[in-house]
Design an enzyme around this catalytic site. Sequence first.
Site, PDB file in Angstrom:
ATOM      1  CG  ASP A 344      -5.949 -41.535  11.340  1.00 54.63           C
ATOM      2  OD1 ASP A 344      -6.062 -40.298  11.273  1.00 54.63           O
ATOM      3  OD2 ASP A 344      -6.868 -42.322  11.045  1.00 54.63           O
ATOM      4  CD  GLU A 345      -6.414 -45.957   8.995  1.00 59.35           C
ATOM      5  OE1 GLU A 345      -6.567 -47.185   9.089  1.00 59.35           O
ATOM      6  OE2 GLU A 345      -7.353 -45.164   8.767  1.00 59.35           O
TER       7      GLU A 345
END
Length: 542
Positions: A344-345
């Site tokens: 993620d991210e």
Amino acid sequence: MVQSTNDRRRSGGLFLVLALVAGLVVPAAQPAVAAGTALSPARVIPAPVSVRPANGVTFELRPWSVLSYDPRLPRARQVADDFAAQLRPATGFPLPVVPAVPGLALPGISLQLGAGGQVGEEGYQLDIAADSVRIKANRAAGLYYGVQTVRQLLPAKVERTSVQPGPWTLPGGSVTDYPRYGYRSAVLDVARHFWTVPEVKKYIDDIARYKINYLHLHLTDDQGWRLAITGWPRLTEVGGSTGVGGERGGFFTQDDYRALVEYAGAHFMTVIPEIEGPAHANAARSSYAKLNCDGVAPPLFTDIYGSPNSTLCLGKEITYEFLDDVIRQVAALTPGPYLNVGGDEATDVPKDQYRSYLQRVQAIVAKYGKKLLGWQEVAGSTDPARTTAQIWFPEEVDQQAVADASKHGAKLVMSPVEHAYLDMKYDENNPAYPVGQFWAGYIEVRDAYDWEPETVVPGIDGKSVIGVSAPLFTELVFERPDIDILAFPRLPAIAEIGWSPAATHDWTSFRDRLAAQGPHWDLTGVGYYRSPQIAWPPRETR
């Protein structure tokens, strides 16, 4: 040889049972029991699939009651032993645990094999008659979940640790129950702040009551690395030395982690380890300079939100050697099927490089016999047939990538931040308990309850949804009581969405059943939030 109190209780109780069977002891005439309230799901979370009450029928647990189990069912003895141990302190009854005798009905509670194909591997059939309670299942997990239902139906004082006056009654009737989804998870972040083995075990105790079957441990992030890895000692010496605000550093030894895996398994819960990458990796990068493209280790990161430059160096082969070694060791420590790789991210990683990284990591995960689980960003960058993606921020998800992945075999777990993130505050004006975040909004109990997993992301194949998850990230959680008040009473709402049929979903019913959990929490030391949305009964004192 000195005989322990428990041994004397068991042997004395077994003698009583044998005497009863042989006709040598006849219990005194039983006092009449007033007709009980018909069996109802009014005290049970998650709501069962079906309930058939038997009006006027009540079962009462008595001093001569026994717990019998079918020895043909692996781990049935364990379930019976644990249940008896839970009941003995408050009832004061011996409650011997004995193998079932074919053709002989022993007085008390029996755990039996054979509930039929409808209930699957986790379901159960519960029958409460005037003279017996029978829990039938095809696997020991079903027996365990049936026991959790019986615990909720008993008076809350059964949770006390000293002898209490009876009666110990159960309302008569039958329950058929099995889960809607096979994946029902709680995420506990031990990376931002470290939680000790006893603290995690208490969380396992509390969430297991609601038929949660996966514990997702968020082991690494920018602010901390929490699992010892042989050959990489600085991961914990340096990366595990601190946490958000410089507080609650620490780490699990591999023996600690094994103990948690074993403890979770005794509660029919599987541990999922998460090793973050390519972003959220500052703790690893601070520990080993060679994981950085410039060969310089950045300082430890103790702020609340993620480090602005937290990505592993994806162009260096040492990064993949590192990940291979870590994943190999973590996989060997973890008997469950999943290994979470984050994903993620990673906003500063070019898309092609991100895809290449994930494909290499997926191959490593597969090499060590695990299935890749990652956050929603992994959808579209991995082999969908071997990928499970956890949806966390529906407003920012690539809907087309997720829909395509789901139609090509990817599995989806739903934990939409605006409903399922337990680290969010309950409301804007809560001076009594200010702990928690609000970047995704405020989540009261009804917000946590009122959503449907298969409509979170438009265009997906509904059959690709395998379950739900309730994450609790701990950037702003500094003390163990904070975990309780953020998780309860909202975690049971997520648990019900994961277990109960969609047809049973009803806020009014859930609100009333949730109120009935309060006395149980009071007596088991769960410091829950008394949401104004719920008509809580008066507090019980321990």
